[in-house]
Design a protein around this motif. Structure first.
Motif, PDB file in Angstrom:
ATOM      1  N   VAL A  88      16.185  70.176  29.387  1.00 43.69           N
ATOM      2  CA  VAL A  88      15.578  70.341  28.073  1.00 43.69           C
ATOM      3  C   VAL A  88      16.597  70.618  26.961  1.00 43.69           C
ATOM      4  N   ASN A  89      17.733  71.272  27.288  1.00 44.52           N
ATOM      5  CA  ASN A  89      18.717  71.596  26.244  1.00 44.52           C
ATOM      6  C   ASN A  89      19.897  70.632  26.181  1.00 44.52           C
ATOM      7  N   ASN A  90      19.852  69.561  26.964  1.00 39.68           N
ATOM      8  CA  ASN A  90      21.027  68.676  27.049  1.00 39.68           C
ATOM      9  C   ASN A  90      21.453  68.106  25.702  1.00 39.68           C
ATOM     10  N   LEU A  91      20.500  67.624  24.914  1.00 38.25           N
ATOM     11  CA  LEU A  91      20.876  66.959  23.659  1.00 38.25           C
ATOM     12  C   LEU A  91      21.453  67.960  22.659  1.00 38.25           C
ATOM     13  N   ALA A  92      20.867  69.135  22.611  1.00 38.06           N
ATOM     14  CA  ALA A  92      21.385  70.162  21.693  1.00 38.06           C
ATOM     15  C   ALA A  92      22.786  70.588  22.128  1.00 38.06           C
ATOM     16  N   ILE A  93      22.992  70.718  23.421  1.00 38.70           N
ATOM     17  CA  ILE A  93      24.324  71.105  23.915  1.00 38.70           C
ATOM     18  C   ILE A  93      25.330  69.986  23.634  1.00 38.70           C
ATOM     19  N   ARG A  94      24.916  68.743  23.816  1.00 42.81           N
ATOM     20  CA  ARG A  94      25.826  67.628  23.534  1.00 42.81           C
ATOM     21  C   ARG A  94      26.258  67.644  22.067  1.00 42.81           C
ATOM     22  N   GLU A 142      35.164  83.019  24.713  1.00 45.63           N
ATOM     23  CA  GLU A 142      35.714  83.413  23.413  1.00 45.63           C
ATOM     24  C   GLU A 142      36.214  82.179  22.656  1.00 45.63           C
ATOM     25  N   PHE A 143      36.982  81.354  23.373  1.00 46.17           N
ATOM     26  CA  PHE A 143      37.498  80.123  22.760  1.00 46.17           C
ATOM     27  C   PHE A 143      36.345  79.306  22.171  1.00 46.17           C
ATOM     28  N   PHE A 144      35.291  79.164  22.962  1.00 45.30           N
ATOM     29  CA  PHE A 144      34.184  78.313  22.547  1.00 45.30           C
ATOM     30  C   PHE A 144      33.447  78.907  21.341  1.00 45.30           C
ATOM     31  N   THR A 145      33.163  80.192  21.390  1.00 47.67           N
ATOM     32  CA  THR A 145      32.431  80.797  20.260  1.00 47.67           C
ATOM     33  C   THR A 145      33.287  80.782  18.994  1.00 47.67           C
ATOM     34  N   GLU A 146      34.613  80.938  19.143  1.00 50.56           N
ATOM     35  CA  GLU A 146      35.500  80.821  17.973  1.00 50.56           C
ATOM     36  C   GLU A 146      35.414  79.428  17.357  1.00 50.56           C
ATOM     37  N   ASN A 151      20.097  78.111  17.405  1.00 49.76           N
ATOM     38  CA  ASN A 151      20.066  78.755  18.727  1.00 49.76           C
ATOM     39  C   ASN A 151      21.413  78.657  19.445  1.00 49.76           C
ATOM     40  N   ALA A 152      22.508  78.633  18.667  1.00 51.64           N
ATOM     41  CA  ALA A 152      23.845  78.475  19.269  1.00 51.64           C
ATOM     42  C   ALA A 152      24.100  79.511  20.368  1.00 51.64           C
ATOM     43  N   ASP A 153      23.711  80.772  20.123  1.00 54.35           N
ATOM     44  CA  ASP A 153      23.967  81.820  21.124  1.00 54.35           C
ATOM     45  C   ASP A 153      23.269  81.503  22.441  1.00 54.35           C
ATOM     46  N   GLU A 154      22.052  81.029  22.307  1.00 55.03           N
ATOM     47  CA  GLU A 154      21.265  80.684  23.503  1.00 55.03           C
ATOM     48  C   GLU A 154      21.935  79.536  24.278  1.00 55.03           C
ATOM     49  N   LEU A 155      22.434  78.527  23.544  1.00 55.33           N
ATOM     50  CA  LEU A 155      23.078  77.389  24.200  1.00 55.33           C
ATOM     51  C   LEU A 155      24.374  77.829  24.898  1.00 55.33           C
ATOM     52  N   VAL A 156      25.122  78.710  24.255  1.00 52.31           N
ATOM     53  CA  VAL A 156      26.349  79.222  24.871  1.00 52.31           C
ATOM     54  C   VAL A 156      26.007  79.957  26.166  1.00 52.31           C
ATOM     55  N   ILE A 202      25.354  77.524  28.926  1.00 50.68           N
ATOM     56  CA  ILE A 202      26.584  76.919  29.449  1.00 50.68           C
ATOM     57  C   ILE A 202      27.322  77.886  30.374  1.00 50.68           C
ATOM     58  N   PHE A 203      27.385  79.153  29.991  1.00 49.31           N
ATOM     59  CA  PHE A 203      28.260  80.081  30.706  1.00 49.31           C
ATOM     60  C   PHE A 203      27.572  80.926  31.772  1.00 49.31           C
ATOM     61  N   ASN A 204      26.275  81.078  31.695  1.00 51.48           N
ATOM     62  CA  ASN A 204      25.594  81.918  32.685  1.00 51.48           C
ATOM     63  C   ASN A 204      25.199  81.065  33.899  1.00 51.48           C
ATOM     64  N   PRO A 205      25.870  81.278  35.040  1.00 50.43           N
ATOM     65  CA  PRO A 205      25.598  80.411  36.197  1.00 50.43           C
ATOM     66  C   PRO A 205      24.176  80.542  36.729  1.00 50.43           C
ATOM     67  N   GLY A 206      23.489  81.612  36.351  1.00 51.82           N
ATOM     68  CA  GLY A 206      22.130  81.814  36.841  1.00 51.82           C
ATOM     69  C   GLY A 206      21.079  80.996  36.104  1.00 51.82           C
ATOM     70  N   ILE A 207      21.442  80.418  34.962  1.00 53.07           N
ATOM     71  CA  ILE A 207      20.461  79.648  34.186  1.00 53.07           C
ATOM     72  C   ILE A 207      20.578  78.163  34.525  1.00 53.07           C
ATOM     73  N   ALA A 208      19.452  77.549  34.873  1.00 53.81           N
ATOM     74  CA  ALA A 208      19.407  76.099  35.124  1.00 53.81           C
ATOM     75  C   ALA A 208      20.504  75.654  36.091  1.00 53.81           C
ATOM     76  N   ALA A 209      20.624  76.366  37.207  1.00 56.07           N
ATOM     77  CA  ALA A 209      21.757  76.160  38.120  1.00 56.07           C
ATOM     78  C   ALA A 209      21.757  74.779  38.769  1.00 56.07           C
TER      79      ALA A 209
END
Ligand code: ZN
Length: 672
Positions: A82-88, A139-143, A156-161, A164-171
């Motif tokens: 569901v978040n693929n396009l926003a993340i892209r 840190e690099f990415f959020t900068e 929703n940038a924080d949510e998308l980050v 990407i980084f939380n291995p427990g989400i959409a594994a």
């Protein structure tokens, strides 16, 4: 159904065959096949030979069909997660706005990550379906996000980050683990979050008609969500879900229909437009029948919601498109097989009650791919057999294709990679592979697609989905075994497809080596084998090894700590393939779920950790990418003053990054 490429075992050992009927490699080929290499991926470029021999009308037809193909890209991205396009968008924004040092370790890791995401059509690996783990810092990415121009930072940038980084989400995109809720634990977007497997199964059981001899492909083109606690299906169609992208597809299909080669082809395109307009699966069946019955047109295409490997329940179709045209000289090979289809059916080692009395309309051809799109891009199958609906296949036949310009590109790119020296037991076997693997592997694909999937029948009243989660594995095993069994048959020499009765040994050796060992290089340490085609190959190879043990048919030899496959008795191996084919056909024909589960769980899933480690170590020394995919050529129409196409030129100018960024910019069809 598709036959995925044997990524390593095949590509690395292919060499020109002495058989006149197969494609010969051009030894003076200076085409630039290699495009990019990152993570576990190599990106190649494929040639479209003979494009210039098409008529102007055919070229214009191909052009509009390729446009219709490219416009579906974002549908697949959204189906995958569901978040693929926003993340892209976010990743591409950071990538194209980056002003810092490009040798910076974080940037390099980020570049690898975005390339992986492009290749996976989303944040999950195209094959393992595991979520990619970023190796750059948060840190690099959020900068970098903070430095984006105004308007490019999503709310929703924080949510998308976090995604990407939380291995427990959409594994995992497609979870097949037995005993779990396969829908709740799979991240794909075919089912709204919160929907359970039990609810979906109950829903489809309630709408499927009993004793329907021509069932629609339930759920193929819909997303499931819940409204007021009830399951509802949202169709993908004009004015519905993905309506914007579909409007572009339809517009280009409409233009394509003006250049159709004949009335039958025009009717096929119109029927597909009807399906996209209404979302009615009855119309999809009508379209599929017209499509299956058109064997006269040279240009052909797949465009729509086709394969269901992306859905753990095997119902929802992932969007894909391949535009192609017939390779007329090479098609002689598959036409010969088709002409003998009834003989193969009658003589198979399967119980006669499971055979088709009459094998209808098995049509097979060798094609040249002109564009790969959606779920067939960048990773692509080398053989395809459609339509998937069993009753259509039985009543109207199916079309089976081998993508020879793709196999040719794999072959050309693999020379001198050291695979044979590392994994093949002796010089004699290497020579056998050099002489006969290219032709026997192509023939294996032909047999798998044009005879294997089309063979056999379900007993009356058996639910085609009875094997549930094991359905794809068993179906692929059935087609592979049919192909393996017949590769060794004197009939192939008799009908002129092989010039040596021993040639089949090349494919047998490679198949067992791949199934027992080398395909494991695609699996991460500690993981199970999950993908249906890999499970199928492991099932067949392990079963044959186990059942041939007493007679020492296949031996695993240890030499200086390295394991080698030795085949002592090829004829006995053929006998084992025949025996397993009979059993697999029985399982399929009777819908014996328990026997399917037993076979899959015993032979197809679990990996021996020490052998696995050994293989990964040996591969590491070779630096061969486990997975390969392709960039497409570019088609440019030449128009007269009235806008009518007078020619279409083909070129190969783009690298991987350029192509991905252009597709995102020019074919962004879905609001998100
Ligand atoms: Zn298949």
């Amino acid at each position: 159904m598709k036959k995925s490429f044997f990524a390593i075992a095949m590509s690395s050992v292919l060499l020109a065959s002495s058989c006149a009927k197969t494609a010969q490699r051009d030894v003076n080929d200076d085409f630039d096949y290699k495009v990019d290499r990152f993570a576990d991926i190599e990106v190649l470029r494929y040639k479209v030979p003979d494009f210039d021999s098409l008529t102007v009308n055919q070229k214009a037809l191909v052009y509009y069909l390729t446009e219709a193909a490219l416009w579906g890209r974002d549908i697949l991205w959204d189906q995958n997660y569901v978040n693929n396009l926003a993340i892209r968008d976010l990743l591409e924004g950071v990538y194209t706005n980056y002003k810092g040092d490009k040798e910076n370790a974080d940037f390099k890791a980020f570049e690898t990550y975005i390339k992986q995401v492009w290749f996976g059509n989303g944040i999950h690996h195209h094959y393992s379906t595991d979520k990619f783990i970023p190796t750059f810092s948060r840190e690099f990415f959020t900068e970098q996000i903070a430095e984006l121009p105004e308007g490019m930072i999503p709310a929703n940038a924080d949510e998308l980050v976090e995604v990407i980084f939380n291995p427990g989400i959409a594994a995992k995109r497609v979870n097949q683990a037995a005993g779990q809720d396969l829908i709740a634990t799979s991240a794909n977007n075919f089912y709204e979050s919160g929907v359970t497997q039990n609810e979906v199964e109950k829903y489809y059981a309630s709408i499927k008609k009993a004793d329907d001899s021509t069932p629609i492909s339930y759920g193929l083109n819909t997303r499931i969500r819940k409204a007021d606690g009830k399951i509802v299906e949202e169709p993908y169609r004009l004015g519905g879900l993905y309506g914007d992208a579909i409007a572009h597809i339809v517009e280009n299909l409409d233009s394509a229909s003006n250049y159709a080669e004949n009335n039958a082809q025009r009717a096929i395109i119109r029927s597909l437009i009807d399906f996209y307009t209404t979302g009615d699966l009855k119309t999809f069946d009508e379209y599929s029948i017209l499509w299956a019955e058109d064997t006269d047109s040279q240009v052909d295409f797949i465009n729509g919601f086709i394969e269901s490997y992306g859905d753990p329940l095997g119902m929802k179709g992932s969007w894909e498109s391949i535009v192609n045209f017939k390779n007329i000289p090479a098609s002689e090979r598959t036409e010969t097989l088709s002409a003998n289809a009834q003989w193969f059916e009658d003589n198979s080692p399967v119980d006669s009650i499971f055979k088709k009395k009459e094998v209808k309309g098995v049509s097979a051809k060798v094609i040249t791919a002109a564009i790969l799109a959606g779920d067939a891009y960048p990773s692509t199958p080398i053989g395809i057999n459609l339509p998937n609906a069993n009753w259509i296949r039985a009543a109207h036949g199916s079309k089976s294709v081998t993508l020879e310009n793709i196999t040719q590109a794999y072959d050309a790119a693999s020379h001198g990679n050291g695979f044979n020296e590392e994994f093949v037991i002796d010089a004699e076997t290497s020579q056998l592979l050099d002489d006969y693997l290219f032709i026997t592997d192509n023939l294996h694909t032909d047999l798998h697609e044009c005879l294997g999937h089309g063979s056999g029948r379900l007993l009356p009243g058996v639910d085609p989905d009875a094997l549930k989660v094991h359905g794809s594995t068993i179906e692929e095993a059935r087609a592979d075994l049919f192909a393996l069994y017949y590769l060794a048959d004197p009939k192939l020499v008799e009908i002129g497809l092989l010039d040596n009765p021993e040639a089949y040994k090349a494919e047998y050796y490679k198949y067992i080596l791949n199934g027992l060992m080398t395909q494991l290089m695609r699996i991460e340490p500690g993981k199970d084998v999950e993908e249906a085609h890999m499970r199928n190959r492991k099932l067949i190879a392990e079963w044959a090894y186990e059942h041939g043990k007493d007679a020492n048919v296949i031996e695993l030899i240890n030499r200086d700590g390295k394991t080698f496959v030795k085949i002592n008795d090829y004829e006995a191996l053929r006998g084992l393939f025949g025996k397993l084919l009979a059993e697999i056909q029985r399982i399929r024909s009777t819908g014996d779920y328990e026997a399917a589960t037993n076979l899959v769980e015993t032979y197809a899933v679990k990996v021996d950790p020490s052998l696995h480690k050994e293989i990964l170590d040996r591969y590491a020394g070779l630096d061969i990418a486990p997975y390969k995919g392709f960039v497409n050529p570019v088609y440019t129409p030449v128009r007269d003053e009235n806008g009518r196409i007078t020619d279409v030129t083909i070129s190969y100018p783009e690298n991987y990054v350029e192509q991905m960024l252009r597709y995102s910019k020019n074919y962004s069809g879905i609001k998100h």
